[in-house]
Design an enzyme around this catalytic site. Structure first.
Site, PDB file in Angstrom:
ATOM      1  N   SER A  15      -4.548  -4.450   2.569  1.00  0.00           N
ATOM      2  CA  SER A  15      -5.892  -3.866   2.763  1.00  0.00           C
ATOM      3  C   SER A  15      -6.151  -2.724   1.772  1.00  0.00           C
ATOM      4  O   SER A  15      -6.246  -1.564   2.166  1.00  0.00           O
ATOM      5  CB  SER A  15      -6.086  -3.413   4.217  1.00  0.00           C
ATOM      6  N   GLY A  62      -0.736  -0.495   2.505  1.00  0.00           N
ATOM      7  CA  GLY A  62       0.060  -0.036   1.369  1.00  0.00           C
ATOM      8  C   GLY A  62       0.359  -1.197   0.441  1.00  0.00           C
ATOM      9  O   GLY A  62       0.052  -2.359   0.752  1.00  0.00           O
ATOM     10  N   LEU A  63       0.962  -0.882  -0.680  1.00  0.00           N
ATOM     11  CA  LEU A  63       1.261  -1.892  -1.695  1.00  0.00           C
ATOM     12  C   LEU A  63       2.212  -2.964  -1.165  1.00  0.00           C
ATOM     13  O   LEU A  63       2.953  -2.722  -0.199  1.00  0.00           O
ATOM     14  CB  LEU A  63       1.939  -1.218  -2.900  1.00  0.00           C
ATOM     15  N   SER A  64       2.200  -4.099  -1.800  1.00  0.00           N
ATOM     16  CA  SER A  64       3.177  -5.140  -1.485  1.00  0.00           C
ATOM     17  C   SER A  64       4.577  -4.563  -1.728  1.00  0.00           C
ATOM     18  O   SER A  64       4.814  -3.918  -2.750  1.00  0.00           O
ATOM     19  CB  SER A  64       2.940  -6.346  -2.397  1.00  0.00           C
ATOM     20  N   LYS A 122       5.554  -2.344   4.860  1.00  0.00           N
ATOM     21  CA  LYS A 122       4.649  -2.524   6.011  1.00  0.00           C
ATOM     22  C   LYS A 122       5.259  -3.476   7.050  1.00  0.00           C
ATOM     23  O   LYS A 122       5.361  -3.130   8.223  1.00  0.00           O
ATOM     24  CB  LYS A 122       3.283  -3.082   5.558  1.00  0.00           C
ATOM     25  N   SER A 123       5.635  -4.673   6.608  1.00  0.00           N
ATOM     26  CA  SER A 123       6.167  -5.672   7.547  1.00  0.00           C
ATOM     27  C   SER A 123       7.478  -5.202   8.160  1.00  0.00           C
ATOM     28  O   SER A 123       7.693  -5.345   9.368  1.00  0.00           O
ATOM     29  CB  SER A 123       6.423  -7.004   6.839  1.00  0.00           C
TER      30      SER A 123
END
Ligand code: ADP
Length: 212
Positions: free
Chosen positions: A106, A32-34, A38-39
């Protein structure tokens, strides 16, 4: 170069390795986008699974670039090699019986497919963090959108480089509408329902139940 290399069979299989951990190894691939979360979500899941007694490993985009992939830049070739190495490392960890969590933007479907191809059916779990760009940009946790808008970073995903949305992700989470706890609950239910982890948590399972 690999002509004289023969694959060495091992006495202990990947099933042997995972069975003593009472878990089914897999790779959870957060894309997914910055700023999509995600983190944050991968870390929360990693911690929850660890506290439940499961054996996990978290690969985070930035951290990998400090070590294993520090020789790689951001050219097209290096970007593909970055993902290829991450896929291969994830594969080794799943062979060791672990549940692996990877958090990488990604953006290109072909790169994600490259990693998916390394895994058997059901072992690669694509988690699409589908948080809208305006939310990600408003968060801007690393100040990167600001730099990209100012032209100080080129080819920034979502600004002047595309993000190819996954077509058939195993899970889609939008952190503009879901809390961290809700994302976590969704992920844990998925892992239980699909028998990656057991209904009973791992620590309990390993001490009072030997039927696995
Ligand atoms: P990414 O790894 O996708 O670049 P990060 O996890 O680093 O994203 O950043 C997401 C930011 O959004 C963090 O600062 C986090 O605290 C914040 N945030 C706010 N709400 C949520 C939520 N519901 N889920 C995940 N992150 C959230």
């Amino acid at each position: 170069m690999t002509n004289n290399l023969v694959w060495q069979d091992q006495h202990v299989s990947r099933e042997d390795r995972s069975s003593i951990k009472h878990q089914k190894p897999c790779l959870l691939w957060f894309t997914g986008l910055s700023g999509a979360g995600k983190s944050t979500i991968a870390n929360a899941l990693d911690l929850a699974l660890h506290n439940m007694g499961y054996h996990t490993f978290l690969l985070d985009g930035d951290n990998v670039r400090h070590g294993l992939n520090k020789d790689l830049g951001f050219s097209d070739t290096d970007r593909v090699e970055n993902i290829r190495r991450i896929g291969e490392v994830s594969k080794l960890f799943t062979d060791a019986g672990l549940i692996v969590l990877s958090a990488f933007i990604s953006p290109f479907a072909s790169d994600r497919q490259l990693v998916r191809n390394l895994f058997d059916q059901g072992e690669f779990i694509e988690v699409f963090m589908d948080t809208p760009l305006n939310t990600c940009e408003a968060r801007d946790p690393k100040g990167l959108y600001k730099k990209a808008r100012a032209g100080k970073i080129q080819h920034f995903t979502g600004i002047d480089s595309p993000y190819e949305r996954p077509e058939n992700p195993q899970m889609t989470l939008d952190t503009s509408t879901l809390t961290i706890e809700q994302c976590l609950a969704t992920l844990l239910s998925f892992l239980k329902e699909n028998h990656y982890i057991r209904e009973k948590h791992g620590k309990q399972a390993s001490t009072d139940d030997t039927s696995c």
